[in-house]
Design an enzyme around this catalytic site. Structure first.
Site, PDB file in Angstrom:
ATOM      1  N   PHE A 232     -88.882   7.909 -97.248  1.00 27.03           N
ATOM      2  CA  PHE A 232     -89.867   8.734 -97.966  1.00 27.03           C
ATOM      3  C   PHE A 232     -89.286   9.388 -99.215  1.00 27.03           C
ATOM      4  CE2 PHE A 232     -90.790   9.018 -93.339  1.00 27.03           C
ATOM      5  CZ  PHE A 232     -91.845   8.118 -93.330  1.00 27.03           C
ATOM      6  N   ARG A 580    -103.089  -6.943-106.729  1.00 24.79           N
ATOM      7  CA  ARG A 580    -103.187  -7.944-105.679  1.00 24.79           C
ATOM      8  C   ARG A 580    -102.500  -7.440-104.412  1.00 24.79           C
ATOM      9  NH1 ARG A 580    -100.650 -14.022-106.199  1.00 24.79           N
ATOM     10  NH2 ARG A 580    -102.050 -15.106-104.747  1.00 24.79           N
ATOM     11  N   THR A 586     -99.745  -4.954 -93.558  1.00 24.00           N
ATOM     12  CA  THR A 586     -98.771  -3.943 -93.961  1.00 24.00           C
ATOM     13  C   THR A 586     -99.328  -3.036 -95.050  1.00 24.00           C
ATOM     14  OG1 THR A 586     -97.764  -5.549 -95.480  1.00 24.00           O
ATOM     15  CG2 THR A 586     -96.804  -5.346 -93.284  1.00 24.00           C
ATOM     16  N   GLY A 656     -97.077   2.075-101.863  1.00 27.47           N
ATOM     17  CA  GLY A 656     -96.340   2.975-100.985  1.00 27.47           C
ATOM     18  C   GLY A 656     -96.691   4.438-101.156  1.00 27.47           C
ATOM     19  N   GLU A 657     -97.166   4.814-102.355  1.00 29.30           N
ATOM     20  CA  GLU A 657     -97.366   6.235-102.621  1.00 29.30           C
ATOM     21  C   GLU A 657     -98.790   6.634-102.985  1.00 29.30           C
ATOM     22  OE1 GLU A 657     -93.221   7.604-104.549  1.00 29.30           O
ATOM     23  OE2 GLU A 657     -93.822   5.559-105.009  1.00 29.30           O
TER      24      GLU A 657
END
Length: 696
Positions: A232, A580, A586, A656-657
């Site tokens: 993180f 994309r 995931t 991811g963020e």
């Protein structure tokens, strides 16, 4: 030709190894003759060590050494001053590691650390961030290299002339990353060469830091990080565990295994700085913004400057002719803050998206509609068109999926028994970056392929995404492709951070695969291995500096107990535009993970610092509260089918963020809609609601 691997929902390649325990994390590798290290933190905030008595510790069974500033191997000045551990008697903050005990067992090392006696000469300290701190100053730049302040037009005049104005201050506390796997390392020296197994988000930068500190050529150091149990942001660069382990291993001339405890992670390994943010918005009676100002205050340490880019989010999110952003820092006697998921954008979005909600109420316009009216095709900061900007599409699809239509805007307009029900919305944005990377692709005589790149999978599914990209680029079924990552012996690649991992790594993998196919074009299956290499440094460097962003819209419904002020989440829904999507399985995991962390930020997490002792008093998962499964009753993540030709060969933006950005504001806006109470200092605890208004 494509095999269609990209876009399909594959399970993680390493899933079976993880659930069966076969996957090895940093300190789980078997090493002959291994010893164990235990870090000793300082017990004062600011001062100087005057005496270290190691007599009892060294007499304790199993203890081999106590390494401290008086006997530690010397290190050169490095890129991060706080990593020059055990080099001087000066103490810069409470919890700074001042010694490490090495023993033949973990229990012996811990007992030895308890027996080390240290005397200090202490001085006065300053540990609390305030908006009038006498030491506030303007840094040269904010992370990573943004201008500290920006200004366009005349904000003061534009704000004064507007018919509708909002002037509010928001505060966020310190947040702590708390990955499942702590910072941990095995270090071993052989003939002047250093091998470390480290829990890190980037083996390449760890190697670079160790090379500078120990004055070694990078090729003399190998860093392995095959499996990493979360980071993180806190593991973005070399941290104390790897330096302490390397120092101790050199001192005792034996391998050292060192894993920091949960309590030792709070502070010295990085944390999100507290912030004080004043946001001023001005608009006409139609809700169109005419002036925006975002002033951000945060803290750094006395040993190193880290300036959180809190107000950068506001520079590109919504347009106005008059704009200003500023950042100011206070140097305190505290550990250095560091990255935490979506640094800058996350706390900045909480303030701006909350203020936009307050403006919507002031002007009497639906908060979704207000955001749509202030959308822009041109980046207000760069003055260039965005490569793609689907914020409005996210807002509209999110509103439809959530059932926003017909919402009564009046606070406290909906009640179910003892529960007050409210809904809120917030926008989200995060830069779409890529960094130079390199990779190799090898064709084997048996028809299989090997792709190698020093990428890092910190639990995001990166290994699987690279595998899918490689299969399509090689035009072969993915089952014929093997992926190797997480080792500096492999081709150099950037860290897993900044939502740029897949964009950067896939770029190099695609180019290596293309080069390999070109080599194989005129022949049949190779009788020997054929390898092609790719380095994207030049290609990435030539990419024009265009505004590239991912976008999202978050919708939240909460219920608030009218008697106790307890806040519970009914449901949370996000729609995102992130280029994309390589792997839907995931991707969804990443998005709902970020959203959940945003919920945790809004309702639960808060680092409580005791000013007298300069340390966080809630430094474990029993007292530092984070969102658990029972707190997330319903959470959904969707994304648009977005194509952007100005990104990278894979067409990805990074996910991811973006999920955490705006999430806390959506929760706060929903709580206000439920109760009529605006909480501007996170977290939103029941005592703040009960104390402010009669909810019954």
């Amino acid at each position: 030709m494509s095999t269609g691997a990209v876009g399909r929902a594959y399970p993680r390649l390493e899933g079976p190894a993880k659930v069966t325990g076969a996957a090895r994390y940093a300190v789980e590798y078997p090493v002959d003759g291994v010893t164990y290290g235990w870090a000793v933190p300082s017990t004062v905030v600011r001062g100087r060590i005057t005496r270290i008595d190691t007599t009892q510790a060294l007499a304790s069974p199993g203890v081999l050494a106590v390494v401290h500033h008086g006997n530690a191997p010397r290190m050169a000045p490095g890129p991060q001053p706080e990593l020059r551990l055990l080099q001087e008697p000066t103490v810069h903050y409470r919890g700074q590691y001042v010694a490490v005990v090495v023993a033949t067992s973990l229990e012996a090392a811990r007992e030895g650390a308890r027996l080390v006696r240290i005397d200090y000469d202490t001085g006065p300290h300053s540990t609390v961030l305030t908006d009038d701190h006498p030491g506030l100053y303007k840094p040269d730049q904010v992370n990573p290299s943004y201008p500290t302040d920006t200004a366009e037009g005349d904000f003061d005049a534009g704000y004064a002339a507007a018919p509708v104005r909002v002037d509010v201050t928001y505060r966020t506390p310190a947040y702590h990353n708390n990955p499942m796997e702590p910072h941990a390392t095995i270090a071993q020296w052989h003939d002047g060469r250093l091998l470390v197994h480290d829990s890190t988000q980037g083996a390449t930068p760890v190697r670079a830091t160790l090379a500078e500190l120990f004055e070694l050529p990078p090729e003399s150091i190998r860093v392995v990080a095959e499996h990493v149990g979360g980071g993180f942001g806190s593991k973005g660069y070399a941290k104390a565990s790897v330096v302490l382990a390397a120092l101790a291993a050199r001192h005792v001339d034996r391998p050292v295994k060192l894993a920091l405890t949960r309590q030792q992670l709070f502070g010295p390994l990085g944390y999100r700085t507290p912030t004080i943010q004043r946001v001023r918005l001005a608009a006409d009676t139609d809700g169109r913004l005419t002036a925006i100002c975002h002033d951000a205050i945060s803290q750094t340490s006395t040993i190193r400057e880290f300036a959180e880019q809190t107000a950068v989010y506001t520079r590109s999110m919504y347009a106005a002719p008059h704009r200003r952003t500023t950042h100011r820092l206070a140097r305190l006697d505290v550990p250095t803050p560091f990255w935490m998921r979506a640094p800058g954008e996350c706390p900045g979005a909480y303030a701006l998206e909350s203020a936009v909600d307050e403006l919507a109420i002031a002007v009497g316009i639906d908060p979704v509609e207000l955001r749509i009216r202030n959308d822009t095709a041109v980046d207000p900061d760069q003055g260039r068109p965005f490569t793609s900007r689907n914020l409005v599409a996210c807002l509209r699809e999110g509103a439809e999926r959530f059932g926003w239509a017909g919402r009564d805007p009046s606070p406290r307009s909906r009640r179910e028994g003892r529960w007050l029900i409210g809904t809120g919305v917030a926008g989200s944005s995060y830069p779409a970056r890529a960094r130079p990377s390199s990779a190799t692709a090898t064709a084997r005589s048996d028809g299989s392929f090997l792709v190698q790149i020093n990428a890092t999978d910190i639990g995001t599914g990166a290994r699987t995404a690279i595998w899918q990209v490689a299969a399509d680029a090689l035009a072969v079924p993915p089952e014929r492709v093997e992926i190797r990552i997480g080792d500096t012996a492999l081709p150099t690649a950037p860290l897993a951070g900044g939502s740029m991992g897949t964009a950067s790594w896939s770029w190099a993998v695609i180019r290596a695969a293309q080069a390999l196919r070109e080599k194989l074009r005129d022949g049949g299956p190779p009788t020997d291995e054929v390898t092609a290499e790719a380095d994207t440094t030049e290609e990435v460097g030539e990419q024009p500096a265009l505004p590239r962003y991912a976008y999202g819209a978050q919708f939240v419904e909460v219920r608030v107990d009218a008697d106790t002020g307890e806040v519970r989440l009914n449901r949370m829904l996000g729609v995102f535009a992130a280029g994309r999507v390589v792997n839907p399985t995931t991707a969804r995991s990443q998005l709902i993970g970020g959203m959940t962390m945003g919920l945790s930020m809004a309702l639960h997490e808060e680092g409580l610092l005791d000013e007298r002792y300069g340390d966080w008093v809630n430094h474990d998962l029993a007292t530092y509260h984070i969102t658990g499964c029972a707190d997330v009753e319903s959470i959904e993540a969707y994304w648009l089918d977005e194509r952007d030709d100005e990104l990278n060969p894979a067409g990805v933006k990074g996910i991811g963020e973006i999920g955490i950005v705006g999430a806390a504001a959506a929760v706060a806006n929903a709580v206000h809609h439920a109760t009529g109470v605006r909480i501007r200092e996170l977290p939103i605890r029941l005592d703040k609601l009960i104390g402010v208004s009669d909810l019954a």
